[in-house]
Write an enzyme that holds these catalytic residues in place. Sequence first.
Site, short mmCIF file in Angstrom:
data_model
loop_
_atom_site.label_atom_id
_atom_site.label_comp_id
_atom_site.label_asym_id
_atom_site.label_seq_id
_atom_site.Cartn_x
_atom_site.Cartn_y
_atom_site.Cartn_z
N CYS A 113 -2.26 -3.34 -9.42
CA CYS A 113 -3.15 -2.76 -8.40
C CYS A 113 -4.48 -2.37 -9.03
CB CYS A 113 -2.50 -1.54 -7.76
SG CYS A 113 -3.53 -0.80 -6.47
N MET B 135 3.22 -3.88 -0.43
CA MET B 135 1.87 -3.77 0.14
C MET B 135 1.69 -2.38 0.72
SD MET B 135 1.44 -7.56 1.90
CE MET B 135 3.14 -7.74 2.46
N GLY C 43 2.72 -12.44 0.20
CA GLY C 43 2.07 -11.19 0.53
C GLY C 43 1.65 -11.11 1.98
N ARG C 44 0.37 -11.19 2.21
CA ARG C 44 -0.18 -10.94 3.54
C ARG C 44 0.30 -11.94 4.59
NH1 ARG C 44 -4.20 -7.28 2.76
NH2 ARG C 44 -5.42 -7.79 4.59
#
Length: 333
Positions: free
Chosen positions: A98, A16, A231-232
């Site tokens: 991306c 990230m 991920g987040r």
Amino acid sequence: MTAKILPSRRLSVAPMMDWTDRHCRVFHRQITRHTWLYTEMVTTGALVYGDVERHLRFSEEEHPVALQLGGSDPADLAVSAKKGQDWGYDEINLNCGCPSERVQKGAFGACLMAEPQLVADCVKAMRDAVTIDVTVKHRIGIDQTESYDFVRDFVGTVADAGCRTFIVHARNAILKGLSPKENREIPPLKYEYAYRLKRDFPDFEILINGGIKTEAEIDLHLQHVDGVMLGREAYHNPFMMAGFDQRYYGDTAERPTREQVLAAMVPYIEAQLKNEGGRGLKLNSITRHMLGLMQGLPGAKSFRQTLSDSKKLAAGDPRLLLEAAARLRLSTP
């Protein structure tokens, strides 16, 4: 030379930008010993023409750790992959997911999915240059191309170059009209596409990524694929990973406490400020990754406020972590 024995990629934390730098990865490593960690994307230009040490240095405790590369020139990717291996990374990952316009201008990221043979050429060049795994992280489609056949054919073509591990962000990438943030939220998740890839390519390692937040969701996905990349959620609620070593890797060691994680980070921060302070490293460069450690606890807001106090941060004292923990305990009913 004896090959390094690495844990499986059953669990991993996604690359990230602006988040998974070396300090973040050391912090995450205090929480989980076996979960794979990934760098932010590093462009080939930064490694071929730039400051290699600045982009590639990391701490030994980060293993297993993978270097994600952004690029589309096979020769430059081969050079960059070799540098990554020489610096000690355990895996080289190619970014084909991306969607940002800045990345598209460099002709890499998600737009590479439109050129599977070029991706295959890039993978082959990297595999010829290194002995560690070369993997690909990609979307399930681009723009309005939503057919499963598209991602199936992409994987099949890249696999012909020897890639055996595919990390599937189970959303399309919209190359025009959506920001990177919107691309993480608006295109619908289609986990079944990743499941079908595993069924169609049973000998390949298929990892799934996108919108996964709980152990219950991880358990469900692991019934269909080989691994889950968070991920987040792993960034904003990092202590969710505290039980991963026991639950997913069979580690019998006790899971760490939040206080142990903080205590382990103090000497690391002291050493980093001593060694890198002259280069402009500030306390906040490390503590900013730790704001979510107390997520979900009473007093978590007080913890975040203490770690975000500009005057305290300017003093550069790593013991601020312990002060923040003490403030949390005092504010807990």
